[in-house]
Design a protein around this motif. Structure first.
Motif, PDB file in Angstrom:
ATOM      1  N   ALA A  57       0.841  -1.200   0.000  1.00 49.66           N
ATOM      2  CA  ALA A  57       0.000   0.000   0.000  1.00 49.66           C
ATOM      3  C   ALA A  57       0.873   1.246   0.000  1.00 49.66           C
ATOM      4  O   ALA A  57       1.926   1.296   0.644  1.00 49.66           O
ATOM      5  CB  ALA A  57      -0.909   0.004   1.229  1.00 49.66           C
ATOM      6  N   TYR A  58       0.446   2.261  -0.707  1.00 52.71           N
ATOM      7  CA  TYR A  58       1.215   3.497  -0.832  1.00 52.71           C
ATOM      8  C   TYR A  58       0.868   4.417   0.330  1.00 52.71           C
ATOM      9  O   TYR A  58      -0.297   4.797   0.512  1.00 52.71           O
ATOM     10  CB  TYR A  58       0.892   4.174  -2.168  1.00 52.71           C
ATOM     11  CG  TYR A  58       1.569   5.509  -2.335  1.00 52.71           C
ATOM     12  CD1 TYR A  58       2.942   5.583  -2.577  1.00 52.71           C
ATOM     13  CD2 TYR A  58       0.843   6.692  -2.247  1.00 52.71           C
ATOM     14  CE1 TYR A  58       3.564   6.802  -2.728  1.00 52.71           C
ATOM     15  CE2 TYR A  58       1.460   7.920  -2.398  1.00 52.71           C
ATOM     16  CZ  TYR A  58       2.826   7.974  -2.641  1.00 52.71           C
ATOM     17  OH  TYR A  58       3.448   9.189  -2.786  1.00 52.71           O
ATOM     18  N   THR A  59       1.891   4.705   1.141  1.00 48.67           N
ATOM     19  CA  THR A  59       1.713   5.628   2.272  1.00 48.67           C
ATOM     20  C   THR A  59       2.697   6.765   2.110  1.00 48.67           C
ATOM     21  O   THR A  59       3.903   6.540   1.937  1.00 48.67           O
ATOM     22  CB  THR A  59       1.956   4.907   3.599  1.00 48.67           C
ATOM     23  OG1 THR A  59       3.255   4.306   3.579  1.00 48.67           O
ATOM     24  CG2 THR A  59       0.904   3.825   3.833  1.00 48.67           C
TER      25      THR A  59
END
Length: 244
Positions: free
Chosen positions: A48-50
């Motif tokens: 997931a892109y954080t």
């Protein structure tokens, strides 16, 4: 086509499989194995892109700026030129040659040679040399032309104009050659013409054979039976051989 060949074809047609009236199944091995069921969608395995955020201000210094700091460059030094001071005294312009070879005043040397005593003679001058005395000029006369005497006398009389070829090869009248060919006369004979050839002897006309299948009841054949499709079967009559 003979009757035997016709019977063989009829037997082969009788052995063919019968037609099936059931509907054709359009099911193949591929369709049977791969029926096309609805499956689950593939899951994405990427993380997931954080977004990473910081509240501290950004440092504008780099390793290059930390290692190589600007330094003050001093101005270049100007070299002072020393002032020329002429040496004291006068310059000596004498060289080694001038000092070693000093010019002297000398008088001209008188030539040492004997005194010439010229005596005058009253005799005339003899202008003859040894060559003139040894090789005196002789009186000579011009030599005439040397001509070779003619050995072959000149011909006398009129020119014939006849060559050796013309004198040896005299033209003669042509004599026609007799022909040895026989006379073109037809030879007559009282014997009648024999028009018999090998082709007419060997290839004699044969009687055409009629196919027995064209007869409703073929000769020399005996009826045996009829099959389910209506084909009639005949058997050929073999003549009996008499014993000796």
């Amino acid at each position: 086509m003979t009757f035997r060949v016709l019977l063989e074809k009829l037997q082969k047609s009788a052995d063919l499989p019968t037609q099936d009236h059931q509907p054709f199944e359009e099911l193949t091995t591929h369709r049977n194995d791969f029926k096309g069921f609805a499956g689950e969608t593939a899951k994405i395995c990427r993380p997931a892109y954080t977004r990473v955020t910081q509240n501290t201000p950004f440092k504008g210094s780099t390793e290059f700026r930390d290692s190589f700091k600007p330094w003050e460059i001093p101005p270049p030094k100007v070299k002072k030129v020393t002032e020329y001071v002429p040496p004291p005294g006068s310059m000596q312009l004498n060289s080694t040659s001038h000092l070693d070879y000093v010019p002297y005043q000398a008088s001209r040397v008188v030539a040492i040679r004997p005194i010439s005593q010229r005596t005058k003679s009253n005799f005339p001058f003899q202008g003859k040399s040894t060559m003139k005395e040894d090789f005196p000029a002789w009186e000579s006369c011009r030599q005439g032309l040397i001509k070779q005497q003619q050995q072959i006398p000149n011909p006398s009389g009129k020119f014939d104009g006849l060559s050796t070829f013309r004198s040896h090869f005299v033209p003669h009248a042509l004599i026609p050659t007799e022909s040895c060919k026989p006379l073109n006369a037809a030879v007559k004979s009282s014997v009648p013409f024999d028009d018999v050839t090998m082709y007419s002897i060997q290839y004699t006309p044969k009687k055409p054979e009629i196919c027995p299948a064209s007869y409703p009841s073929p000769p020399d054949y005996i009826f045996e039976n009829t099959d389910s499709q209506g084909h009639k079967f005949f058997r050929k009559i073999i003549p009996e051989m008499k014993a000796f």
